[in-house]
Design a protein around this motif. Structure first.
Motif, short mmCIF file in Angstrom:
data_model
loop_
_atom_site.label_atom_id
_atom_site.label_comp_id
_atom_site.label_asym_id
_atom_site.label_seq_id
_atom_site.Cartn_x
_atom_site.Cartn_y
_atom_site.Cartn_z
N PHE A 301 0.72 -1.14 0.03
CA PHE A 301 0.27 0.10 0.01
C PHE A 301 0.75 1.29 -0.10
O PHE A 301 0.65 2.16 -0.80
CB PHE A 301 -0.91 -0.07 1.18
CG PHE A 301 -1.91 1.10 1.26
CD1 PHE A 301 -3.21 0.82 0.73
CD2 PHE A 301 -1.74 2.49 1.74
CE1 PHE A 301 -4.29 1.85 0.79
CE2 PHE A 301 -2.58 3.29 1.62
CZ PHE A 301 -3.94 2.94 1.18
N LYS A 302 1.96 1.19 1.01
CA LYS A 302 2.68 2.44 0.90
C LYS A 302 3.62 2.59 -0.29
O LYS A 302 3.88 3.71 -0.81
CB LYS A 302 3.58 2.37 1.98
CG LYS A 302 4.57 3.63 2.31
CD LYS A 302 5.23 3.40 3.89
CE LYS A 302 5.99 4.83 3.80
NZ LYS A 302 6.88 4.63 5.29
N ARG A 303 4.01 1.67 -0.93
CA ARG A 303 4.72 1.49 -2.19
C ARG A 303 3.92 2.21 -3.34
O ARG A 303 4.15 3.11 -4.26
CB ARG A 303 5.25 0.26 -2.60
CG ARG A 303 5.93 0.23 -3.84
CD ARG A 303 6.57 -1.15 -4.15
NE ARG A 303 5.69 -2.27 -4.04
CZ ARG A 303 5.10 -2.75 -4.90
NH1 ARG A 303 4.92 -2.37 -6.09
NH2 ARG A 303 4.27 -3.91 -4.46
N ILE A 304 2.73 1.92 -3.41
CA ILE A 304 1.34 2.32 -4.37
C ILE A 304 1.13 3.66 -4.18
O ILE A 304 1.16 4.82 -4.73
CB ILE A 304 0.54 1.29 -4.72
CG1 ILE A 304 0.88 0.07 -5.20
CG2 ILE A 304 -0.55 1.66 -5.62
CD1 ILE A 304 1.97 0.15 -6.43
N VAL A 305 0.49 4.04 -2.93
CA VAL A 305 -0.12 5.12 -2.56
C VAL A 305 0.75 6.16 -2.05
O VAL A 305 0.49 7.44 -2.20
CB VAL A 305 -1.34 4.93 -1.54
CG1 VAL A 305 -1.89 5.96 -1.00
CG2 VAL A 305 -2.18 3.76 -1.90
N GLY A 306 1.98 5.87 -1.42
CA GLY A 306 2.81 6.66 -0.94
C GLY A 306 2.91 6.96 0.75
O GLY A 306 3.50 7.99 1.17
N ILE A 307 1.75 6.41 1.22
CA ILE A 307 1.56 6.53 2.61
C ILE A 307 1.09 5.24 3.26
O ILE A 307 0.26 4.20 2.65
CB ILE A 307 0.59 7.79 2.91
CG1 ILE A 307 0.30 7.97 4.38
CG2 ILE A 307 -0.75 7.32 2.47
CD1 ILE A 307 -0.63 9.18 4.45
N SER A 308 1.36 4.81 4.60
CA SER A 308 0.96 3.51 5.05
C SER A 308 -0.59 3.60 5.19
O SER A 308 -1.35 4.65 5.13
CB SER A 308 1.45 3.59 6.47
OG SER A 308 0.88 4.33 7.38
N PRO A 309 -1.34 2.57 5.28
CA PRO A 309 -2.79 2.52 5.34
C PRO A 309 -3.26 3.02 6.42
O PRO A 309 -4.46 3.61 6.41
CB PRO A 309 -3.00 0.87 5.12
CG PRO A 309 -1.77 0.13 5.36
CD PRO A 309 -0.72 1.04 5.12
N ARG A 310 -2.77 2.93 7.45
CA ARG A 310 -3.00 3.36 8.77
C ARG A 310 -3.31 5.01 8.77
O ARG A 310 -4.03 5.39 9.35
CB ARG A 310 -2.20 2.63 10.03
CG ARG A 310 -2.92 2.83 11.39
CD ARG A 310 -2.24 2.23 12.52
NE ARG A 310 -2.13 0.67 12.10
CZ ARG A 310 -2.94 -0.04 12.20
NH1 ARG A 310 -3.96 0.25 12.54
NH2 ARG A 310 -2.57 -1.56 11.94
N ASN A 311 -2.09 5.51 8.33
CA ASN A 311 -2.17 6.94 8.25
C ASN A 311 -3.02 7.33 7.24
O ASN A 311 -3.52 8.38 7.09
CB ASN A 311 -0.55 7.35 7.90
CG ASN A 311 0.41 7.07 9.01
OD1 ASN A 311 -0.16 7.27 10.18
ND2 ASN A 311 1.63 6.96 8.65
N TYR A 312 -3.06 6.71 6.40
CA TYR A 312 -3.86 7.23 5.08
C TYR A 312 -5.48 7.14 5.66
O TYR A 312 -6.24 8.28 5.56
CB TYR A 312 -3.94 5.97 4.03
CG TYR A 312 -5.16 6.47 2.80
CD1 TYR A 312 -4.70 7.26 1.66
CD2 TYR A 312 -6.30 5.83 2.83
CE1 TYR A 312 -5.59 7.58 0.77
CE2 TYR A 312 -7.18 6.22 1.79
CZ TYR A 312 -6.76 6.88 0.75
OH TYR A 312 -7.68 7.16 -0.29
N GLN A 313 -5.85 6.34 6.53
CA GLN A 313 -7.21 6.13 7.05
C GLN A 313 -7.52 7.07 8.10
O GLN A 313 -8.56 7.79 7.83
CB GLN A 313 -7.26 4.75 7.69
CG GLN A 313 -9.02 4.52 8.06
CD GLN A 313 -9.10 3.20 8.63
OE1 GLN A 313 -8.22 2.56 9.40
NE2 GLN A 313 -10.29 2.35 8.16
N ARG A 314 -6.19 7.52 8.79
CA ARG A 314 -6.35 8.52 9.84
C ARG A 314 -6.48 9.93 9.22
O ARG A 314 -7.36 10.53 9.81
CB ARG A 314 -5.20 8.46 10.88
CG ARG A 314 -5.41 9.32 11.78
CD ARG A 314 -3.99 9.17 12.98
NE ARG A 314 -3.82 7.83 13.21
CZ ARG A 314 -2.63 7.01 12.94
NH1 ARG A 314 -1.78 7.44 12.19
NH2 ARG A 314 -2.57 5.98 13.50
#
Length: 322
Positions: A301-314
């Motif tokens: 997720f971080k490799r594709i989106v650029g941010i961890s999923p937890r931080n993305y959701q937050r």
């Protein structure tokens, strides 16, 4: 947990049609922008816009000129065009007409159809596409600045029919006119893209080109139908009636990325949507997308989106609150 997982998989298997999948992911919604009736000598400057806008010419003809470009594009009755580039442009009856800003024309607007100039020799009607903010670039980045579907296109008959129905709905007297207008506008947008996929000019490599490619359609249906499955290259190649090497080479040439990279990216786009909509746990989401561990999913997720999923959701949740 098992009930949640079944629910997740049901939501992931949205459509077997990859392009419909993309439109659903983007929350693409087309709305009527209105119409323009004019005549005589006229020229209107349309401001730059970040939205996708599309128009169909019901009657007459005009010229289109983009800011910063020499020359004009001729547009006539039966033509359709979709604008992606956020640049201002001028539609006019000819080069000598004084240019008036669209805002000035809209000052006298009394309905969805705006009247300007002298006479009624020109009439166009169209809409705009609203996309979800977080994934809109998936579609926008792969569209050309201008899609121009000419009246001679084999798709023009269905587009003209949709345009005629939109015109018929404009008096609003029929029950359900608003709903019908919304559906017709969205169908027009989809039909313009279909015509673009099948156009004579080659489409640049990318996800949209892959979704419109008939040879890749069986493999894409498999990946979109069960994104959580650990697909093997041999299975996907066989579905497309190609050898493994030919499939890999052809897929990358069309989509711009390798098959497994496409699958990973699609999983992450689904993850973005589910993180926002369903407030799922990272662990449950990891399993539902075929990952054996939360860390493996988080890394992808971080490799594709650029941010961890937890931080993305937050971050998105904080944005919604504020």
């Amino acid at each position: 947990m098992l009930e949640n997982l079944c629910f997740m998989r049901k939501n992931l298997n949205m459509y077997l049609d990859p392009f419909s999948d993309l439109l659903k992911l983007l929350n693409a919604r087309s709305v009527l922008a209105g119409g323009l009736v004019t005549g005589g000598d006229w020229a209107i400057e349309f401001p730059a816009s970040d939205q996708l806008k599309f128009w169909g010419i019901v009657q007459g003809e005009c010229s289109m000129a983009f800011e910063g470009e020499n020359g004009t594009i001729g547009i006539k009755a039966g033509d359709f065009f979709l604008l992606r580039t956020p640049r201002s442009h001028v539609l006019s009856s000819g080069p000598c007409a004084p240019v008036i800003p669209l805002a000035t024309v809209l000052e006298n607007r009394k309905s969805a159809i705006v009247r300007h100039g002298e006479g009624e020799t020109f009439f166009m009607i169209g809409g705009k596409v609203e996309l979800s903010d977080h994934s809109a670039q998936l579609l926008i980045n792969e569209l050309p600045p201008l899609i121009h579907i000419r009246a001679a296109s084999r798709h023009s008959a269905s587009l003209r029919w949709l345009l005629e129905q939109l015109v018929a709905e404009q008096d609003g007297s029929q029950p359900g006119a608003g709903a019908a207008t919304s559906q017709l506008t969205h169908l027009m947008f989809i039909q313009i893209l279909r015509a673009y996929f099948e156009g004579a000019e080659p489409i640049a490599s990318g996800r949209l080109r892959a979704m419109g490619d008939k040879r890749l359609a069986p493999a894409l249906r498999l990946m979109h139908g069960a994104p959580e499955r650990a697909w093997q290259l041999e299975e996907l190649a066989k579905s497309a009636a190609m050898s493994r090497a030919t499939f890999s080479s052809y897929f990358k040439a069309v989509a711009g990325i390798a098959p497994m990279a496409y699958l990973t990216e699609w999983r992450m786009r689904l993850a973005e949507r589910l993180l926002l909509r369903d407030r799922v746990s990272i662990g449950t989401l990891s399993v539902s997308l075929g990952y054996t561990s939360e860390s493996a999913f988080s890394h992808a997720f971080k490799r594709i989106v650029g941010i961890s999923p937890r931080n993305y959701q937050r971050e998105r949740q904080d944005r919604d609150v504020n």
